[in-house]
Design an enzyme around this catalytic site. Structure first.
Site, PDB file in Angstrom:
ATOM      1  N   SER A  59       0.957  -1.636   0.027  1.00 28.47           N
ATOM      2  CA  SER A  59       0.227  -0.182  -0.157  1.00 28.47           C
ATOM      3  C   SER A  59       0.674   1.783   0.082  1.00 28.47           C
ATOM      4  O   SER A  59       2.253   1.183   0.810  1.00 28.47           O
ATOM      5  CB  SER A  59      -0.598  -0.092   1.685  1.00 28.47           C
ATOM      6  OG  SER A  59      -1.650  -1.613   1.248  1.00 28.47           O
TER       7      SER A  59
HETATM    8  N1  SAH Z   1      -1.201  -4.021   3.634  1.00 23.70           N
HETATM    9  C1  SAH Z   1      -0.444  -4.841   2.394  1.00 23.70           C
HETATM   10  C2  SAH Z   1      -1.963  -4.728   1.462  1.00 23.70           C
HETATM   11  C3  SAH Z   1      -1.068  -5.642   0.260  1.00 23.70           C
HETATM   12  S1  SAH Z   1      -2.986  -5.593  -1.326  1.00 23.70           S
HETATM   13  C4  SAH Z   1       0.726  -3.729   2.073  1.00 23.70           C
HETATM   14  O1  SAH Z   1       0.858  -2.971   2.215  1.00 23.70           O
HETATM   15  O2  SAH Z   1       1.182  -5.198   1.498  1.00 23.70           O
HETATM   16  C5  SAH Z   1      -4.017  -6.569   0.188  1.00 23.70           C
HETATM   17  C6  SAH Z   1      -3.902  -8.422   0.253  1.00 23.70           C
HETATM   18  O3  SAH Z   1      -4.657  -8.461   0.384  1.00 23.70           O
HETATM   19  C7  SAH Z   1      -3.302  -8.847  -1.194  1.00 23.70           C
HETATM   20  O4  SAH Z   1      -1.695  -9.285  -0.466  1.00 23.70           O
HETATM   21  C8  SAH Z   1      -4.220  -9.400  -1.657  1.00 23.70           C
HETATM   22  O5  SAH Z   1      -4.326 -11.106  -1.427  1.00 23.70           O
HETATM   23  C9  SAH Z   1      -4.397  -9.739   0.111  1.00 23.70           C
HETATM   24  N2  SAH Z   1      -6.773 -10.111   0.482  1.00 23.70           N
HETATM   25  C10 SAH Z   1      -6.848 -10.284  -0.951  1.00 23.70           C
HETATM   26  N3  SAH Z   1      -8.951 -10.716  -0.814  1.00 23.70           N
HETATM   27  C11 SAH Z   1      -8.190 -11.254   0.890  1.00 23.70           C
HETATM   28  C12 SAH Z   1      -9.397 -12.106   1.436  1.00 23.70           C
HETATM   29  N4  SAH Z   1     -10.172 -12.111   1.511  1.00 23.70           N
HETATM   30  N5  SAH Z   1      -8.853 -11.978   2.731  1.00 23.70           N
HETATM   31  C13 SAH Z   1      -7.341 -12.245   3.504  1.00 23.70           C
HETATM   32  N6  SAH Z   1      -6.862 -11.675   2.354  1.00 23.70           N
HETATM   33  C14 SAH Z   1      -7.156 -10.901   0.783  1.00 23.70           C
END
Ligand code: SAH
Length: 210
Positions: A59
């Protein structure tokens, strides 16, 4: 402005309106370069989202800081926090540096594995991780004082509201193409909603985990 260190990034975020000094200090002290692919470390301290593989992104630091600041407006450092969407683990590390306990759920096993290794590298031992569908939250560890969702949900996941403690705050982006960052405060089993600002997250996927 190109920001090339945690301290420069924190200064930029302060200029962009982040006020909480604990959040700014934690951004300054967290090595974001550890959370991005080796080929992108030269951009690690810029205020942008970056690809982390599996079609996911780390993010944008402004958003990480803003969401963390919103939690701290409502709950103390002695809180138990649930994060949905571990991804790179950067937001997880920021939370774990501030709050007593963090539980984090991720649906892609390889991302979770890398994030877990990074927590150990940073000596952050107050994080529990689960490979599961975040729409369901983490019932056996509930209730949580605060919940943060770092992927955009098409609608409010009811399980998360149920797992939020009374007096707690849930911060979540809601929407598909137009996403709004929402704050949900639970008071005497009632939920107060507040729209914060427009955001841009990858989707909170439904169904099967990978
Ligand atoms: N806070 C993280 C954001 C990553 S992007 C960072 O800064 O790195 C969002 C993440 O949510 C991804 O890794 C994706 O795989 C996860 N995600 C999407 N849908 C999801 C779900 N239903 N359950 C758990 N994780 C999920």
């Amino acid at each position: 402005m190109k920001t090339r260190s945690g301290a420069q990034l924190a200064q930029l975020l302060a200029e962009k309106g982040i006020k909480n000094s604990l959040v700014l200090e934690t951004i300054a002290n967290t090595p974001r370069a550890l959370f991005v692919p080796a080929s992108l470390t030269h951009q690690a301290f810029e205020n942008t989202a970056l690809p982390i593989g599996q079609r996911q992104t780390i993010s944008q630091p402004y958003t990480v800081a803003r969401m963390t600041e919103l939690l701290l407006e409502k709950v103390g450092k002695d809180s138990r926090v649930l994060e949905i969407g571990t991804g790179s683990g950067y937001q997880t590390a920021i939370l774990a540096s501030i709050f007593d306990q963090v539980c984090s759920v991720e649906r892609i096993k390889t991302l979770q594995f890398q994030a877990k290794r990074r927590m150990n590298q940073l000596d952050l031992h107050n994080v529990k991780m689960k490979h599961s569908d975040g729409w369901l939250g983490w019932a056996s560890k509930s209730p949580f004082d605060a919940i943060i969702v770092t992927a955009a949900a098409s609608k409010m996941p009811q399980a998360l509201l149920e797992q939020l403690a009374d007096g707690g705050r849930l911060v979540i982006p809601i929407g598909d193409t137009e996403q709004r960052l929402m704050c949900m405060d639970k008071i005497d089993e009632q939920v107060n909603e507040q729209v914060i600002e427009q955001v841009n997250f990858v989707p909170l996927v439904s169904g099967e985990v990978l």
